[in-house]
Write a protein that holds these residues in place. Sequence first.
Motif, PDB file in Angstrom:
ATOM      1  N   UNK A 132      37.253  32.948  38.637  1.00  8.42           N
ATOM      2  CA  UNK A 132      37.292  33.556  39.916  1.00  8.42           C
ATOM      3  C   UNK A 132      36.060  34.627  39.701  1.00  8.42           C
ATOM      4  N   UNK A 133      35.740  35.274  38.948  1.00  9.37           N
ATOM      5  CA  UNK A 133      34.571  36.257  38.899  1.00  9.37           C
ATOM      6  C   UNK A 133      33.410  35.706  39.201  1.00  9.37           C
ATOM      7  N   UNK A 134      33.206  34.573  38.327  1.00 11.05           N
ATOM      8  CA  UNK A 134      32.071  33.785  38.551  1.00 11.05           C
ATOM      9  C   UNK A 134      31.834  33.089  39.710  1.00 11.05           C
ATOM     10  N   UNK A 135      32.840  32.786  40.360  1.00 10.65           N
ATOM     11  CA  UNK A 135      32.637  32.211  41.841  1.00 10.65           C
ATOM     12  C   UNK A 135      32.332  33.371  42.772  1.00 10.65           C
ATOM     13  N   UNK A 136      32.767  34.544  42.520  1.00 13.25           N
ATOM     14  CA  UNK A 136      32.423  35.769  43.490  1.00 13.25           C
ATOM     15  C   UNK A 136      30.611  36.182  42.986  1.00 13.25           C
ATOM     16  N   UNK A 137      30.779  36.595  41.791  1.00 13.92           N
ATOM     17  CA  UNK A 137      29.396  37.113  41.266  1.00 13.92           C
ATOM     18  C   UNK A 137      28.991  36.650  40.113  1.00 13.92           C
ATOM     19  N   UNK A 138      28.241  35.639  40.291  1.00 17.34           N
ATOM     20  CA  UNK A 138      27.661  34.665  39.196  1.00 17.34           C
ATOM     21  C   UNK A 138      27.008  35.424  37.967  1.00 17.34           C
ATOM     22  N   UNK A 139      26.225  36.545  38.169  1.00 19.06           N
ATOM     23  CA  UNK A 139      25.647  37.081  37.386  1.00 19.06           C
ATOM     24  C   UNK A 139      26.630  38.064  36.617  1.00 19.06           C
TER      25      UNK A 139
ATOM     26  N   UNK B  83      30.910  38.561  31.504  1.00 20.02           N
ATOM     27  CA  UNK B  83      32.130  38.564  30.970  1.00 20.02           C
ATOM     28  C   UNK B  83      32.491  37.383  30.206  1.00 20.02           C
ATOM     29  N   UNK B  84      31.926  36.269  30.620  1.00 17.58           N
ATOM     30  CA  UNK B  84      32.203  35.028  30.072  1.00 17.58           C
ATOM     31  C   UNK B  84      32.088  34.831  28.591  1.00 17.58           C
ATOM     32  N   UNK B  85      31.218  35.645  28.122  1.00 18.06           N
ATOM     33  CA  UNK B  85      30.779  35.793  26.633  1.00 18.06           C
ATOM     34  C   UNK B  85      32.009  36.375  25.873  1.00 18.06           C
TER      35      UNK B  85
END
Length: 107
Positions: free
Chosen positions: A54-61, A66-68
Amino acid sequence: MNAKTQSILSYLGILWLVAYFGGKDHRDANSIYHLKQGLGLLVVAILYNLVVTIVISIAPGIGQIIGYVGVVFLILMILGIIHVVNEIKKPLPLIGGFFEDKFSFIQ
């Protein structure tokens, strides 16, 4: 499937189902403990991945940073398997204490 194999599989994501259904006849207290820890790790990892998606779809940077942090789940999985091999009933760091008395359906 013996109890130790069942305990190791319980930390390997979707293989938790194989451990749960495949080893019902050979469970001991140690394998039950690790089944609970493994399921807790799986649930937290799935919830974390949903939030990151969800966060990636809203704010990719921000989402990529956070993904790491997802590597933490790999480290927890490895620690859980090490506990199984050493036959220790020790909760996983950060999240394990929360799941020690949960999931009463695992017997």
